[in-house]
Design a protein around this motif. Sequence first.
Motif: not given
Length: 310
Positions: A7-10, A15-22, A291-303
């Motif tokens: 995912t990419g953000s403002y 960020r790279f994510w483990e899809a199943w663990s989040g 699953r929800q992926y939490n970590g960005h501090h601003k808008a996540a705008v692309c994946c």
Amino acid sequence: MSVILVTGSYDHEIRFWEAWSGICSRTIARSGESGQVNRLAISPDKRLLAAAIHKKVYIYEIASNSSTPLTCLDAHTNNVTSVSFHSEGKWLVTGSEDGTIRIWDLRSTQVHRTYDNGAPVNDVCVHPNQGELISCDQAGCIKQWDLSENLCSHELTPAGDVPIRSVSLASDGSCLVAGNNKGKCYVWKINEEKSELPRYQAVTKFSAHKKYLTRVLLSPDVKYLATCSADTTVKIWSISQNYEFKQEKVLQGHQRWVWDCAFSADSAYLVTASSDHTARLWEMASGETVRQYNGHHKAAVCCALHDGAG
């Protein structure tokens, strides 16, 4: 089989994510670097990540932990709005608000070809035959560009000058879907160039969202269309043999605009990115967030998601 989910953000981070663990497994921090991340693409062999960041495209090695890009593609003079790999992974196609579409040779990192679209480009996709590009723009035009002849061979303007935000091509080359700023979707059946029929045959149009539409995406199996919107939802539409689009599900959970989405290779899951700072993984069958992926501090705008064969 490895799953690459990015995912990419403002907040300028990727960020790279483990899809199943989040769990976030890697962050490309770009400390001190300005420029928001507009668009992401993963190479067919899962080796490279292309990130459109303001006017430039940075190429990162997926297997590495370095935040330093392998290379930077620098020729656009305004925001890069779309980025996609050619099937063999040797070429990259970019579209920009500077009104051009560029094809880059990744071996030399040079611009191989530039198409002058005139109006700011909002989206570009590569036809599965790998010989054509389809772009859409702020002036309301959809254009087909032939890679062999270096020209625009077809032009569609379904809604006058209402900007076309997003385009998606069926993986089998059977149809084209476009979504505009007013939430309307337009669908064309694509006929063989050799046939007597028009190349793009308008088959239907429908209103997908009352608010701004941000992305249209056909599933790999071409059975569904996902539409993302400023109304905080993603709608899933089933597609019949004769191109009737029926609303199947409304994916609800994001708190703000949904900007981008990506299907899994088997069309069973969808990843979405939102202004609420999160990304979500949805199960298509149930329409539920798994699953929800939490970590960005601003808008996540692309994946971007690549869980198919490398």
